[in-house]
Design a protein around this motif. Structure first.
Motif, PDB file in Angstrom:
ATOM      1  N   THR A  41       0.832  -1.211   0.000  1.00 53.47           N
ATOM      2  CA  THR A  41       0.000   0.000   0.000  1.00 53.47           C
ATOM      3  C   THR A  41       0.859   1.250   0.000  1.00 53.47           C
ATOM      4  OG1 THR A  41      -1.847  -1.103   1.082  1.00 53.47           O
ATOM      5  CG2 THR A  41      -1.713   1.286   1.347  1.00 53.47           C
ATOM      6  N   GLU A  83      -6.698   1.465  -1.168  1.00 54.57           N
ATOM      7  CA  GLU A  83      -7.045   0.463  -0.167  1.00 54.57           C
ATOM      8  C   GLU A  83      -8.226   0.974   0.656  1.00 54.57           C
ATOM      9  OE1 GLU A  83      -4.326  -2.305   2.389  1.00 54.57           O
ATOM     10  OE2 GLU A  83      -4.285  -0.330   3.315  1.00 54.57           O
ATOM     11  N   ASP A 158      -5.467  -1.269  -5.325  1.00 57.41           N
ATOM     12  CA  ASP A 158      -4.950  -1.758  -4.048  1.00 57.41           C
ATOM     13  C   ASP A 158      -5.926  -2.752  -3.418  1.00 57.41           C
ATOM     14  OD1 ASP A 158      -3.648  -2.210  -1.692  1.00 57.41           O
ATOM     15  OD2 ASP A 158      -3.216  -0.092  -1.283  1.00 57.41           O
ATOM     16  N   GLU A 159      -5.581  -4.025  -3.470  1.00 59.74           N
ATOM     17  CA  GLU A 159      -6.355  -5.107  -2.847  1.00 59.74           C
ATOM     18  C   GLU A 159      -7.850  -5.037  -3.146  1.00 59.74           C
ATOM     19  OE1 GLU A 159      -5.137  -7.308   0.016  1.00 59.74           O
ATOM     20  OE2 GLU A 159      -3.368  -6.206   0.702  1.00 59.74           O
TER      21      GLU A 159
HETATM   22 MG   LIG Z   1      -2.190  -2.817   2.053  1.00 60.35          MG
END
Ligand SMILES: [Mg+2]
Ligand SMILES: Nc1ncnc2c1ncn2[C@@H]1O[C@H](COP(=O)(O)OP(=O)(O)O)[C@@H](O)[C@H]1O
Lengths: 233, 290
Positions: A41, A83, A158-159
């Motif tokens: 991140t 994220e 991000d994820e």
């Molecule tokens: Mg992360």
């Protein structure tokens, strides 16, 4: 498209990125996988300008953007779906999408919004609802759709699969894969290494602020060390 | 009947003043979650600057425009010098900073201007207009009209314009706002200058009725704050309705009970409303989920 050289970054006096080198070529899907706390991140935040860089350089489409403020990076074609989704919770779904195209006021905005609704029909259904009331999966779709409204050349994700049910995870990965056909280059950060490597062209493995392995995704997915550490096989 | 009508009219006038102060709160609150207690000082600066510019020989409309512009600059300075350097601090600290700023502005105004009460001529004379058996000053119509004009302007700004939505987005999630290309620093500058300009406009409109001195801001900020809380902080409709309700409450209490009780009764009603509806009459319900 995107070249990162010897990137260092810190929170206060604690350095968490210790010289990251990474490259994303135009048209690729590149993934960065690694355990929680590896620094994925932080790396994406450096790329989008929301985290200060202590040293190193970021090149994007032939220009050094290391010192460009965050709000000017989308103008250059670099978008981030951050994220935790970070949608505008007290604005409607449609307003979120419209704000994604904040830089534009031409006819294409409407077309792009229809496009987003085709990609994620549930968002069309809920277009007038407050985004904060959406489920986790719907919020993730909105975050991706909002980033695409900014007409990026390169999208940092991000994820996107975090906290989602398996069926939704598959759907999100399918969407990410389909971005290739739209000429959007993708840098995908994931803890779900298997899902990410399956759709990626190349991959990087990050551990405690360093890149420990990299290569074609098909090779990484077959590597015994990775299978043991990240794929649980 | 005539008495009721008279109380209604004077309540509307006072309420419109509160509404203008409350409307000034909404923009900064929407952009930053900060309740700016220096809002009352903007009203004072608008009135005082117009008084002194007019006394220096400028025509009244020009003096008013200069006062509004200068006050907008003070708003920008407040953001740049006091709020922005403290970015990242809890909202409560920022609110305390605005209280400090209001004390500072009051002190500076006392030095730059003076301690006297001032007024300038009403825009359309002082001949009362008879209305259904009661009388209203033409200037009151200016104040009420000003409150409604600012309300419609703000309502359109926040619901119809992309810039208005960018202000809301900045308050809701500053990080995400930057990621969609919004210059959040500029949004803050815009918000403070707009809020200050609205406050100054209120000062220009009410000075012929209520007079102005360096210390009128505190009371106005408190009443405007109460009005905004009553209506629902951050919502222009809430600011307008809350302000006018508060004005009417005060006028009715003063008329039928005693003017000694007007503040107390108003605050009791506000507390009762907030007890039943903590977000105010038109406040947004929080739908945040993580
Ligand atoms: Mg992360
Ligand atoms: N805001 C922060 N302040 C201090 N340390 C942080 C902050 N965010 C992350 N860290 C630390 O930086 C390291 C990398 O975190 P992060 O980039 O979030 O990793 P990942 O995304 O791979 O899980 C971790 O050790 C984490 O504890």
């Amino acid at each position: 498209m995107l070249t990162v050289e010897k990137l260092h970054s810190a929170y206060g006096r604690i350095e968490v990125l210790h010289g990251i080198d990474l490259q994303v070529k135009s048209g690729e899907i590149v993934t960065v996988v690694g355990a929680n706390g590896a620094g994925k991140t932080t790396l994406l935040k450096c790329l989008s300008g929301t985290q200060p860089v202590t040293s190193g350089q970021i090149d994007f489409r032939g220009e050094v953007i290391t010192a460009v403020p965050a709000f000017k990076r989308l103008e250059r074609g670099l978008a981030q779906s951050p994220e935790g989704r970070q949608i505008f919770t007290n604005l409607s779904v449609e307003e979120n999408l419209r704000l994604g195209a904040f830089l534009f006021s031409d006819d294409r905005v409407d077309a792009d919004m229809q496009d987003a609704f085709t990609m994620f029909p549930i968002l069309k259904e809920k277009r007038n609802l407050m985004a904060g009331g959406l489920s986790g999966g719907q919020q993730q779709m909105l975050a991706i759709a909002r980033a695409l409204m900014g007409r990026p050349h390169c999208l940092l994700l991000d994820e996107p699969s975090m906290g989602l049910a398996p069926l939704l995870v598959a759907q999100i990965f399918e969407v990410v894969e389909s971005l290739k056909a739209r000429d959007v280059t993708v840098l995908l950060v994931e803890q779900n290494a298997f899902g990410a490597l399956k759709i990626a062209d190349r991959g990087y493995v990050m551990e405690t602020g360093q890149v420990t392995m990299s290569g074609p995704a098909s090779e990484l997915i077959a590597d015994p060390r990775i299978r043991e550490a990240y794929l649980g096989i | 009947m005539d008495a009721l009508m008279q109380f209604l009219l004077s309540g509307m006038t006072v309420g419109a003043v509160y509404a203008l102060v409350a409307l000034g709160f909404t923009i900064i609150y929407n952009a930053s979650d900060v309740v700016n207690f220096a809002q009352g000082e903007f009203v004072m600066l608008g009135g005082m600057t117009t008084v002194f510019a007019h006394a220096a020989g400028l025509p009244l409309p020009l003096a008013a425009v200069i006062a509004i512009a200068l006050t907008a600059l003070v708003g920008v300075a407040l953001n740049k010098l006091a709020i922005e350097p403290a970015r990242g601090a809890p909202v409560v600290s920022l609110i305390i900073i605005t209280i400090g700023a209001s004390i500072f502005i009051r002190g500076a105004a006392q030095l730059v201007f003076d301690k006297q009460l001032h007024r300038f001529p009403s825009f359309s004379g002082d001949e009362p207009i008879r209305l259904l058996g009661a009388a209203i000053l033409p200037q009151s119509l200016w104040v009420v009209g000003g409150a409604f004009a600012v309300f419609f302007g703000l309502w359109a700004f926040f619901t119809k314009t992309l810039t208005g939505k960018a202000v809301l987005a900045t308050a809701n999630n500053r990080l995400a706002a930057q990621l969609v290309g919004i210059n959040t620093g500029w949004v803050m500058t815009l918000s403070f200058s707009l809020s200050a300009a609205i406050g100054a406009l209120a000062g220009v409109l009410v000075t012929p009725i209520t007079l102005v001195a360096y210390d009128v801001g505190v009371g106005l900020a408190l009443k405007g704050f109460a009005a905004a809380m009553l209506g629902g902080m951050g919502n222009p409709k809430g600011a307008l309705v809350g302000g006018i309700l508060l004005g009417l409450l005060e006028a009715m209490t003063a008329g039928y009970l005693s003017s000694q009780y007007k503040d107390a009764v108003a605050f009791i009603v506000i507390l009762a409303v907030l007890f039943a509806m903590p977000q105010g009459l038109f406040g947004a319900k929080h739908t945040e989920r993580v």
